[in-house]
Design a protein around this motif. Structure first.
Motif, short mmCIF file in Angstrom:
data_model
loop_
_atom_site.label_atom_id
_atom_site.label_comp_id
_atom_site.label_asym_id
_atom_site.label_seq_id
_atom_site.Cartn_x
_atom_site.Cartn_y
_atom_site.Cartn_z
N LEU A 6 5.40 -31.57 24.37
CA LEU A 6 5.27 -31.69 22.91
C LEU A 6 4.76 -33.06 22.47
CD1 LEU A 6 8.41 -29.82 21.52
CD2 LEU A 6 6.02 -29.04 21.59
N THR A 7 5.44 -34.12 22.93
CA THR A 7 5.07 -35.47 22.48
C THR A 7 3.89 -35.99 23.30
OG1 THR A 7 7.45 -35.75 22.19
CG2 THR A 7 6.09 -37.68 21.84
N MET A 8 2.71 -35.93 22.71
CA MET A 8 1.50 -36.37 23.41
C MET A 8 0.57 -37.07 22.41
SD MET A 8 0.35 -33.21 25.86
CE MET A 8 0.42 -31.95 24.58
N PRO A 9 -0.26 -37.99 22.93
CA PRO A 9 -1.25 -38.61 22.04
C PRO A 9 -2.41 -37.64 21.75
CG PRO A 9 -1.50 -39.44 24.28
CD PRO A 9 -0.32 -38.50 24.30
N GLU A 10 -3.29 -38.02 20.86
CA GLU A 10 -4.45 -37.21 20.44
C GLU A 10 -4.03 -35.97 19.67
OE1 GLU A 10 -7.46 -38.55 21.00
OE2 GLU A 10 -6.73 -40.12 22.37
N LEU A 11 -3.54 -34.99 20.40
CA LEU A 11 -3.05 -33.76 19.75
C LEU A 11 -1.73 -33.43 20.43
CD1 LEU A 11 -3.81 -31.34 17.81
CD2 LEU A 11 -4.74 -30.22 19.84
N ASP A 12 -0.66 -33.27 19.67
CA ASP A 12 0.63 -32.99 20.32
C ASP A 12 0.78 -31.48 20.60
OD1 ASP A 12 1.37 -31.85 17.90
OD2 ASP A 12 2.75 -33.45 17.33
N GLY A 13 1.91 -31.15 21.20
CA GLY A 13 2.13 -29.77 21.60
C GLY A 13 2.16 -28.79 20.43
N TYR A 14 2.70 -29.23 19.30
CA TYR A 14 2.71 -28.37 18.11
C TYR A 14 1.28 -28.06 17.69
CZ TYR A 14 7.59 -29.91 17.67
OH TYR A 14 8.91 -30.17 17.91
N GLY A 15 0.42 -29.10 17.74
CA GLY A 15 -0.98 -28.93 17.38
C GLY A 15 -1.68 -27.93 18.29
N VAL A 16 -1.35 -28.01 19.58
CA VAL A 16 -1.95 -27.07 20.54
C VAL A 16 -1.51 -25.64 20.21
CG1 VAL A 16 -2.02 -26.35 22.97
CG2 VAL A 16 -2.12 -28.79 22.40
N LEU A 17 -0.22 -25.47 19.96
CA LEU A 17 0.29 -24.13 19.64
C LEU A 17 -0.40 -23.57 18.39
CD1 LEU A 17 4.07 -24.76 20.34
CD2 LEU A 17 2.69 -23.03 21.48
N GLU A 18 -0.57 -24.43 17.39
CA GLU A 18 -1.23 -24.00 16.15
C GLU A 18 -2.67 -23.56 16.41
OE1 GLU A 18 -0.73 -27.16 13.29
OE2 GLU A 18 1.42 -26.71 13.17
N LYS A 19 -3.38 -24.37 17.20
CA LYS A 19 -4.78 -24.04 17.51
C LYS A 19 -4.88 -22.74 18.32
CE LYS A 19 -7.36 -28.38 17.27
NZ LYS A 19 -7.82 -28.18 15.90
N VAL A 20 -3.99 -22.58 19.27
CA VAL A 20 -3.99 -21.35 20.09
C VAL A 20 -3.82 -20.14 19.18
CG1 VAL A 20 -2.61 -20.04 21.77
CG2 VAL A 20 -3.26 -22.41 22.25
N LYS A 21 -2.94 -20.31 18.19
CA LYS A 21 -2.66 -19.21 17.26
C LYS A 21 -3.89 -18.93 16.38
CE LYS A 21 1.37 -17.81 14.58
NZ LYS A 21 2.53 -18.32 13.84
N THR A 22 -4.42 -19.98 15.74
CA THR A 22 -5.54 -19.75 14.81
C THR A 22 -6.81 -19.29 15.54
OG1 THR A 22 -6.02 -22.12 14.83
CG2 THR A 22 -4.81 -21.29 12.95
N GLU A 23 -6.99 -19.78 16.76
CA GLU A 23 -8.20 -19.38 17.50
C GLU A 23 -8.00 -18.06 18.25
OE1 GLU A 23 -9.62 -22.65 19.93
OE2 GLU A 23 -9.53 -24.04 18.24
N GLY A 24 -6.77 -17.56 18.23
CA GLY A 24 -6.50 -16.24 18.80
C GLY A 24 -6.52 -16.15 20.32
N HIS A 25 -6.18 -17.23 21.01
CA HIS A 25 -6.11 -17.15 22.48
C HIS A 25 -4.85 -16.41 22.90
CE1 HIS A 25 -9.39 -19.98 22.54
NE2 HIS A 25 -8.70 -20.82 21.78
N LYS A 26 -4.96 -15.73 24.04
CA LYS A 26 -3.82 -14.91 24.48
C LYS A 26 -2.91 -15.64 25.47
CE LYS A 26 -5.19 -11.06 22.34
NZ LYS A 26 -5.04 -11.54 20.95
N SER A 27 -2.98 -16.95 25.49
CA SER A 27 -2.20 -17.73 26.46
C SER A 27 -0.70 -17.48 26.33
CB SER A 27 -2.44 -19.23 26.23
OG SER A 27 -3.80 -19.52 26.24
#
Lengths: 121, 211
Positions: A55-76
């Protein structure tokens, strides 16, 4: 066929710890990402069917990744592995589509348990 | 001297992850204490010379003249005097007190004494969890001395001015705890002086070897 597994964590030590905790014999093809931006890039190029996400990461944190995965519709399938043990952190990541949460420092037995619970092994 | 004290990239990464785990535990304790969600950031680590400390703190916490209040608590390895030791310093922005009093439903006037109490309460919550968290991971039991007030409403660069700093270089770790939608920011600094860094580097190497 091996499962593309992405380990996304800014700490080299944490990435090694996670890698070492992966159950023996699990057929995965591992990619490493050192922040959320690299992580989402790897997911876009199909390297993150399974993701172990900090979760705690520079540039883009884990929450940001989860949000992007959701909006971009990846099935990860994403399991968050984080030191942020606040109950609300867990609720938030689950709300953003994570499959489960495993606390740091990572315990191999716990990870195997979680993967078994969801029939991923 | 400072070259010998500098952390390798692996050691820095390892310490950052050790601190990250301890920060998570401390953040959880603070979240429970205040009944809020604490936003955590990546801890920052740097080696500082004594004469640059004030400026470093200033650059980390919000620029020239930022007024803060701070508490310091010594920590040390229990068995002997030679091992890891340092100071855990908790620093509040002046604006944080009102928020904190509000969260804790503290309805009396915010006198210096009342602020001191709030500062001590938060310090106890954070330091206990954080130092135990670090100690657990490097398998070293850390004891701590009673907290003491460094200063109230003083510029950050002056906070350690009256302390007798007996080191030339120290390792400075910054851990920031922020509240969403509120102007509460509390920063914890771990300051480990010269010879303690050498011990810490050995402990980190042990962790790295186990990988």
């Amino acid at each position: 066929m091996s499962i593309p597994l992405l380990i996304c964590d800014d700490s080299a030590m944490a990435r090694k710890q996670v890698k070492r905790a992966i159950p023996e014999g699990w057929d995965v093809d591992i990619t490493m990402a050192t922040n959320g931006v690299e992580g989402i890039d790897a997911i876009r190029s199909g390297k993150g069917e399974m993701v172990f996400l900090d979760l705690t990461m520079p540039e883009l944190d884990g929450y940001g990744v989860l949000e992007k995965v959701k909006t971009e519709g990846h099935k990860s399938i994403i399991i968050v592995i984080s030191a942020d043990i606040q109950p609300e952190a867990r609720e938030r990541v689950m709300g953003l589509g994570a499959l489960d949460f495993v606390k740091k420092p990572i315990d191999g037995k716990k990870l195997t348990e979680v993967l078994t619970k969801y029939g991923l092994l | 001297m400072s070259e010998q004290l500098a952390l390798t990239e692996d050691q820095r990464d390892c310490l950052q992850e050790v601190v990250n785990v301890a920060m998570g535990q401390a953040g959880d304790s603070l979240a429970r204490f205040l009944e809020v969600f604490i936003h955590l950031s990546v801890p920052r680590i740097r080696l500082v010379a004594k004469e640059d400390l004030g400026q470093e703190l200033e650059s980390l916490i919000g620029g020239h003249g930022t007024k803060v209040s701070g508490v310091s608590q010594g920590f040390f390895h229990v068995e002997d005097g030679k091992g890891i030791r340092g100071e855990a310093i908790v620093v509040f922005n002046d604006s944080s007190f009102k928020e904190l009093a509000d969260l804790l439903a503290y309805d009396e006037e915010l006198t210096d004494a009342a602020e001191k109490e709030l500062l001590m309460d938060v310090t106890n919550v954070l330091n206990g969890a954080c130092l135990n968290g670090i100690g657990e991971q490097i398998e070293t039991e850390l004891a701590y001395s009673p907290p003491s007030i460094l200063g109230q409403h003083v510029p950050i660069s002056d906070l350690l001015e009256h302390e007798k700093l007996s080191w030339g270089h120290a390792l400075l770790v910054e851990i920031s705890y922020t509240l969403e939608d509120r102007c509460f920011n509390c920063t914890m600094f771990l300051l480990m002086p010269g010879e303690s860094i050498v011990v810490m580097k050995e402990e980190l190497d042990k962790l790295l070897e186990d990988l």
